[in-house]
Design an enzyme around this catalytic site. Structure first.
Site, short mmCIF file in Angstrom:
data_model
loop_
_atom_site.label_atom_id
_atom_site.label_comp_id
_atom_site.label_asym_id
_atom_site.label_seq_id
_atom_site.Cartn_x
_atom_site.Cartn_y
_atom_site.Cartn_z
N PHE A 119 1.93 -3.30 3.93
CA PHE A 119 2.38 -4.61 4.41
C PHE A 119 3.85 -4.77 4.02
O PHE A 119 4.29 -4.34 2.94
CB PHE A 119 1.57 -5.74 3.76
CG PHE A 119 0.19 -5.93 4.34
CD1 PHE A 119 -0.26 -5.20 5.43
CD2 PHE A 119 -0.66 -6.89 3.80
CE1 PHE A 119 -1.53 -5.41 5.96
CE2 PHE A 119 -1.94 -7.10 4.32
CZ PHE A 119 -2.37 -6.36 5.40
N HIS A 126 -2.60 8.10 6.24
CA HIS A 126 -2.83 6.76 5.68
C HIS A 126 -4.20 6.29 6.14
O HIS A 126 -4.98 5.79 5.33
CB HIS A 126 -1.71 5.82 6.13
CG HIS A 126 -1.78 4.46 5.52
ND1 HIS A 126 -1.73 4.25 4.16
CD2 HIS A 126 -1.95 3.23 6.08
CE1 HIS A 126 -1.83 2.95 3.91
NE2 HIS A 126 -1.97 2.32 5.06
N GLU A 177 -0.35 5.40 13.59
CA GLU A 177 -0.10 6.62 12.80
C GLU A 177 -0.26 7.86 13.68
O GLU A 177 0.53 8.82 13.57
CB GLU A 177 -1.04 6.70 11.60
CG GLU A 177 -0.73 7.90 10.70
CD GLU A 177 -1.48 7.87 9.38
OE1 GLU A 177 -2.45 7.10 9.25
OE2 GLU A 177 -1.09 8.63 8.46
N LYS A 202 -9.63 7.83 2.83
CA LYS A 202 -10.16 6.45 2.79
C LYS A 202 -11.55 6.35 3.41
O LYS A 202 -12.27 5.40 3.15
CB LYS A 202 -9.20 5.50 3.48
CG LYS A 202 -7.88 5.28 2.75
CD LYS A 202 -7.02 4.25 3.46
CE LYS A 202 -5.70 4.02 2.73
NZ LYS A 202 -4.75 5.14 2.90
N CYS A 243 0.80 -1.23 0.00
CA CYS A 243 0.00 0.00 0.00
C CYS A 243 0.84 1.27 0.00
O CYS A 243 0.28 2.38 0.00
CB CYS A 243 -0.96 -0.03 1.19
SG CYS A 243 -1.99 -1.51 1.18
N HIS A 276 -9.90 1.79 0.67
CA HIS A 276 -8.45 1.63 0.60
C HIS A 276 -8.08 1.07 -0.78
O HIS A 276 -8.37 -0.10 -1.08
CB HIS A 276 -7.99 0.69 1.70
CG HIS A 276 -6.51 0.64 1.90
ND1 HIS A 276 -5.61 1.28 1.08
CD2 HIS A 276 -5.76 0.02 2.86
CE1 HIS A 276 -4.39 1.06 1.50
NE2 HIS A 276 -4.44 0.30 2.58
#
Length: 415
Positions: free
Chosen positions: A401, A305, A316, A337, A165, A342
């Site tokens: 990831f 994010h 975050e 998002k 991502c 996402h």
């Protein structure tokens, strides 16, 4: 030492669950609309999760010939469509530029997953000799960058980035470096993803990474909210024209904003979970600020994010506090998002569109569905409604990831 080359954004293109034109996307984002709904392109009746952020207004025939469409996975179709829109909006005359100084770097977390699924099924059901000759060129992660370069005649630096991502933001960072090194004057860059497929949806659902709010999809993506229960899968593409400043000025280009800095890091912690203290994300933000020559208190806005996962949202938030100290509570933060879901490897590209729009229009897009901030989430996340604010400096975060963290800093253009 030679003065560092400055880079500006002169073209924007996107394919998103909220539309395919930046102005329409922006209007819907500010209106608090949601692009999340029941999945319609697949039979998901047996799935635990039956909703997502589909690009329902995307019709590849508006951008590509039928022959081209047949030879491209959906993610590459979206990449080429967004690249075409970005290039057109830049006003660049292909006949007036040096093709060897014109490059492409595109990110995608997974690439042609739909093609992989379809041909795997065909191989099992009909035999190996029935597998399409287009299988490999359709599924490869570099299909986006390769096909865009062919479409636009770009013969400069060309590569693809796959860092889950963080892919789009890492790709844009690589494009920044290509221009700064004087390897190119113009770079097409960003990300594309179309993993809202049976295997993609089932795989993330099996990990318990997704929201299961099937009864209320528009309210399922709830970054920083107490009642969040996972992220919402989506698809799309966000592509830009990054251009060296003097090159852009010579041709009288419209300049949306300046790209000021880029940073990246690795968590070195866990393949799917972020470091709980957000140390990797914090490092990426610090590197971006250092690269831009900015003090933390110069930043007005962070496009987070913000996936709507309990662990990620708190990590975050902790990272932002660690980098910005007391200024963290003065910053405006929001998560795109919440409205579009996402987009995995494409998320950084589309979210940078929202970031650039915030600078251009002086408005922060809202984090919709944020009704009750969760424990540990105590910043100004711009809940529910947009906020007017002059934004001179903004950063966009992307974490993936594998522990990949990428951050890009942009600012209002000043001569």
């Amino acid at each position: 030492m030679a003065e560092r080359r400055r880079i500006v954004i002169t073209g924007i293109g996107l394919i998103s669950p909220l539309g395919n034109m930046p102005d329409v996307f922006w209007e819907r984002l500010l209106a608090g609309e949601s692009g999340i709904g029941p999945v319609t392109r697949l039979d998901v009746s047996r799935f635990d999760v039956r909703f997502g952020g589909e690009c329902r207004e995307f019709n590849p025939e508006q951008f590509l010939e039928k022959k081209e469409i047949k030879r491209l996975d959906r993610f590459a179709q979206m990449a080429m469509a967004a690249a075409k829109l970005a290039f057109e909006s830049s006003g660049i005359d292909r006949n007036a530029i040096d093709p060897t100084r014109f490059g492409v770097i595109i990110g995608s977390g997974i690439g042609g997953l739909q093609e992989l699924e379809e041909q795997n099924l065909r191989c099992h059901e009909k035999g190996p000799d029935k597998v399409s000759a287009f299988t490999i060129p359709k599924l490869m992660v570099n299909a986006g960058s390769g096909n865009i370069s062919i479409m636009l005649g770009a013969k400069g630096p060309n590569t693809a980035v796959a860092t889950a991502c963080a892919s789009a933001t890492n790709a844009m960072g690589d494009a920044v470096h290509a221009i700064r090194r004087n390897d190119a004057d113009i770079m097409i860059t960003g990300g594309a993803e179309a993993a809202l497929t049976r295997l993609g949806l089932a795989g993330f659902a099996s990990m318990k990474a997704l929201s299961t709010r099937n009864d209320d999809p528009p309210r399922a993506s709830r970054p920083f909210d107490r009642d969040r229960d996972g992220f919402v899968m989506a698809e799309g593409a966000g592509i830009f024209v990054f251009e060296e400043l003097e090159h852009a000025k010579r041709r009288g280009a419209k300049i949306y904003c300046e790209v000021l800095g880029y940073g990246m890091s690795g968590d070195a912690n866990h393949i799917t979970q972020p470091d709980e203290q957000g140390s990797g994300g914090a490092a990426a933000m610090r590197y971006a600020l250092k690269d831009a020559g900015l003090n933390p208190d110069a930043v007005d806005y962070i496009n987070a994010h913000g996936t709507s996962t309990p662990l990620g949202d708190v990590a975050e938030t902790t990272a932002i506090k660690g980098v910005f100290g007391a200024h963290a509570y003065k910053l405006r933060v929001s998560s795109t998002k919440s409205s579009i879901g996402h987009l995995l490897g494409a998320s950084g590209g589309v979210e940078l569109v929202a970031t650039v729009m915030a600078i251009e229009h002086g408005v922060i897009s809202p984090t919709i569905n944020l009704e009750n901030p969760g424990e540990g989430c105590d910043l100004n996340y711009t809940p529910l409604k947009p906020q007017d604010a002059r934004v001179n400096i903004a950063i966009s975060n992307s974490f993936g990831f594998g522990g990949h963290n990428a951050c890009i800093a942009v600012g209002r253009f000043s001569k």
